[in-house]
Design a protein around this motif. Structure first.
Motif, PDB file in Angstrom:
ATOM      1  N   THR A   1     -49.473  20.721-103.421  1.00 44.62           N
ATOM      2  CA  THR A   1     -48.609  21.601-104.204  1.00 44.62           C
ATOM      3  C   THR A   1     -48.927  23.042-103.849  1.00 44.62           C
ATOM      4  N   LEU A   2     -47.931  23.790-103.393  1.00 44.25           N
ATOM      5  CA  LEU A   2     -48.111  25.200-103.065  1.00 44.25           C
ATOM      6  C   LEU A   2     -47.800  26.029-104.302  1.00 44.25           C
ATOM      7  N   ILE A   3     -48.779  26.792-104.742  1.00 40.24           N
ATOM      8  CA  ILE A   3     -48.641  27.576-105.967  1.00 40.24           C
ATOM      9  C   ILE A   3     -48.485  29.039-105.593  1.00 40.24           C
TER      10      ILE A   3
ATOM     11  N   LEU B   1     -44.557  20.064-102.509  1.00 41.64           N
ATOM     12  CA  LEU B   1     -44.087  20.446-103.833  1.00 41.64           C
ATOM     13  C   LEU B   1     -44.527  21.887-104.049  1.00 41.64           C
ATOM     14  N   GLY B   2     -43.795  22.633-104.857  1.00 37.43           N
ATOM     15  CA  GLY B   2     -44.168  24.021-105.053  1.00 37.43           C
ATOM     16  C   GLY B   2     -43.799  24.551-106.422  1.00 37.43           C
ATOM     17  N   ILE B   3     -44.255  25.773-106.669  1.00 40.40           N
ATOM     18  CA  ILE B   3     -43.875  26.498-107.874  1.00 40.40           C
ATOM     19  C   ILE B   3     -43.811  27.981-107.532  1.00 40.40           C
TER      20      ILE B   3
ATOM     21  N   PHE C   1     -39.268  22.553-105.960  1.00 39.11           N
ATOM     22  CA  PHE C   1     -40.155  23.520-106.606  1.00 39.11           C
ATOM     23  C   PHE C   1     -39.691  23.835-108.025  1.00 39.11           C
ATOM     24  N   ILE C   2     -40.656  24.302-108.802  1.00 42.65           N
ATOM     25  CA  ILE C   2     -40.402  24.770-110.164  1.00 42.65           C
ATOM     26  C   ILE C   2     -40.179  26.281-110.132  1.00 42.65           C
ATOM     27  N   PHE C   3     -39.134  26.750-110.766  1.00 42.59           N
ATOM     28  CA  PHE C   3     -38.924  28.181-110.988  1.00 42.59           C
ATOM     29  C   PHE C   3     -39.525  28.531-112.337  1.00 42.59           C
ATOM     30  N   ASP C   4     -40.533  29.412-112.334  1.00 46.75           N
ATOM     31  CA  ASP C   4     -41.282  29.749-113.549  1.00 46.75           C
ATOM     32  C   ASP C   4     -41.474  31.266-113.588  1.00 46.75           C
ATOM     33  N   PRO C   5     -40.458  32.030-113.997  1.00 47.24           N
ATOM     34  CA  PRO C   5     -40.533  33.494-113.901  1.00 47.24           C
ATOM     35  C   PRO C   5     -41.469  34.155-114.893  1.00 47.24           C
TER      36      PRO C   5
ATOM     37  N   LEU D   1     -47.288  19.459-115.682  1.00 48.86           N
ATOM     38  CA  LEU D   1     -45.970  19.112-115.157  1.00 48.86           C
ATOM     39  C   LEU D   1     -46.019  18.847-113.652  1.00 48.86           C
ATOM     40  N   LEU D   2     -46.672  19.746-112.925  1.00 50.75           N
ATOM     41  CA  LEU D   2     -46.753  19.597-111.471  1.00 50.75           C
ATOM     42  C   LEU D   2     -47.460  18.301-111.090  1.00 50.75           C
ATOM     43  N   TYR D   3     -48.548  17.987-111.808  1.00 50.22           N
ATOM     44  CA  TYR D   3     -49.261  16.751-111.512  1.00 50.22           C
ATOM     45  C   TYR D   3     -48.361  15.548-111.791  1.00 50.22           C
ATOM     46  N   GLY D   4     -47.643  15.603-112.901  1.00 48.70           N
ATOM     47  CA  GLY D   4     -46.749  14.500-113.247  1.00 48.70           C
ATOM     48  C   GLY D   4     -45.653  14.307-112.225  1.00 48.70           C
ATOM     49  N   ILE D   5     -45.073  15.417-111.743  1.00 49.03           N
ATOM     50  CA  ILE D   5     -44.024  15.326-110.720  1.00 49.03           C
ATOM     51  C   ILE D   5     -44.595  14.730-109.435  1.00 49.03           C
ATOM     52  N   ALA D   6     -45.771  15.233-109.024  1.00 44.28           N
ATOM     53  CA  ALA D   6     -46.390  14.759-107.785  1.00 44.28           C
ATOM     54  C   ALA D   6     -46.721  13.270-107.848  1.00 44.28           C
TER      55      ALA D   6
END
Length: 310
Positions: free
Chosen positions: A3-5, A136-138, A161-165, A257-262
């Motif tokens: 996951t790229l953060i 996967l990314g955010i 990826f997740i958009f998290d502004p 969330l990221l772990y769950g998606i992955a």
């Protein structure tokens, strides 16, 4: 799955004023405000959304890479990443700049005066998503140009990826926010940010949820909701051991969330795991001082929901 953060690494300088601001600010003189507060208590915490998310993902056993920009003063933070085994292959040090940092002064009534210096964050666009090879990314709060570029590059590379502004939302117009939503696979906001998103785009939450696979709205002590597959999934709040410091709770939630998606979890399981991570974090000061084992996280999940997350 790596996951790229994409987001910030920052120092949080937290000071405590052992009095009340109101006793030292004269309302009738507010136009010539010139005050100084003696703060005998001070601590520096490691923070920034990318750092906090990566730390929590590490606790869960996930694999991540941080993409961030830091300044000349980043040495202690970079050494910490090395000690934790967190990759900094995509952390760029920008000469002649400071690492992003917040200076937060809190009084006895829990009022806060905060100054934030973005520093090296403004150079985040120098980092290129394509070089990371992520699955996967955010896109978390970062420099404006960097957030826009990273979102486009994730989409072009076909990386979900997740958009998290987060606190970066005021930097973007309604059209720009809508563009982010159309590029992203997932989006996450707190309840205030969700209302602001609707206001700026002129669209309802239900309409915006149609742009992504899942739209997540966190509501603090009231839990969270996930809009996915044409339905709304309500995730209850997990009772924490203590309420000490909310700093970084949203980042801990996003790591869940990221772990769950992955891992391919269903949305209810992913949301519940995210809620557990937020509850564990809030019982500790700072964004990266909690140290639960993976077994303890699973136990907290079982205690709250009567099942196992893995």
């Amino acid at each position: 799955m790596t996951t790229l953060i994409c987001g910030s690494l920052a120092y949080d300088n937290i000071m405590v004023f052992p009095d009340r601001f109101k006793n030292h600010i004269l309302p009738e003189q507010i136009h010539i405000l010139n005050v100084a507060f003696l703060v005998p208590e001070m601590r520096r915490e490691y923070g920034g959304c990318a750092g906090n998310i990566a730390y929590n993902l590490m606790l869960l056993g996930g694999e991540s890479a941080i993409m961030a920009t830091v300044g000349d003063d980043a040495g202690p933070y970079l050494e910490r990443l090395d000690r934790l085994g967190l990759s900094r292959a995509h952390v760029r040090q920008v000469p002649g700049s400071f690492t992003a940092q917040a200076f937060i002064t809190t009084d006895l009534d829990d009022n806060q005066i905060t100054a934030f210096h973005p520093g090296a964050m403004t150079f985040s666009h120098l980092n290129k998503v394509a070089q990371a090879g992520a699955s996967l990314g955010i896109v978390a709060p970062d420099g404006r140009e960097g957030m826009m570029q990273h979102a486009r590059h994730f989409a072009e590379a076909g990386v979900p990826f997740i958009f998290d502004p987060g606190q970066g939302m005021p930097m973007f117009s309604g059209d720009e926010l809508l563009d982010f939503m159309q590029l992203a696979d997932y989006a996450c906001f707190n309840d205030y940010e969700a209302r602001l998103l609707c206001d700026r785009t002129g669209r309802s939450l239900e309409q915006l949820a149609g742009e992504v696979r899942a739209l997540v709205v966190t509501r603090g002590g009231e839990g969270s909701e996930i809009h996915a597959d044409g339905r709304r999934i309500d995730i209850p709040c997990v009772t924490p051991d203590a309420v000490i410091d909310p700093t970084g709770c949203g980042d801990a939630y996003r790591a869940g969330l990221l772990y769950g998606i992955a891992q391919g979890f269903d949305w209810e399981t992913a949301g519940r795991l995210a809620a557990v991570m937020g509850a564990i974090k809030i019982a500790h000061r700072g964004g990266q001082n909690h140290q639960p084992s993976r077994e303890e996280i699973a136990r907290r999940y079982h205690d709250a929901f009567g099942s196992q997350p893995w």
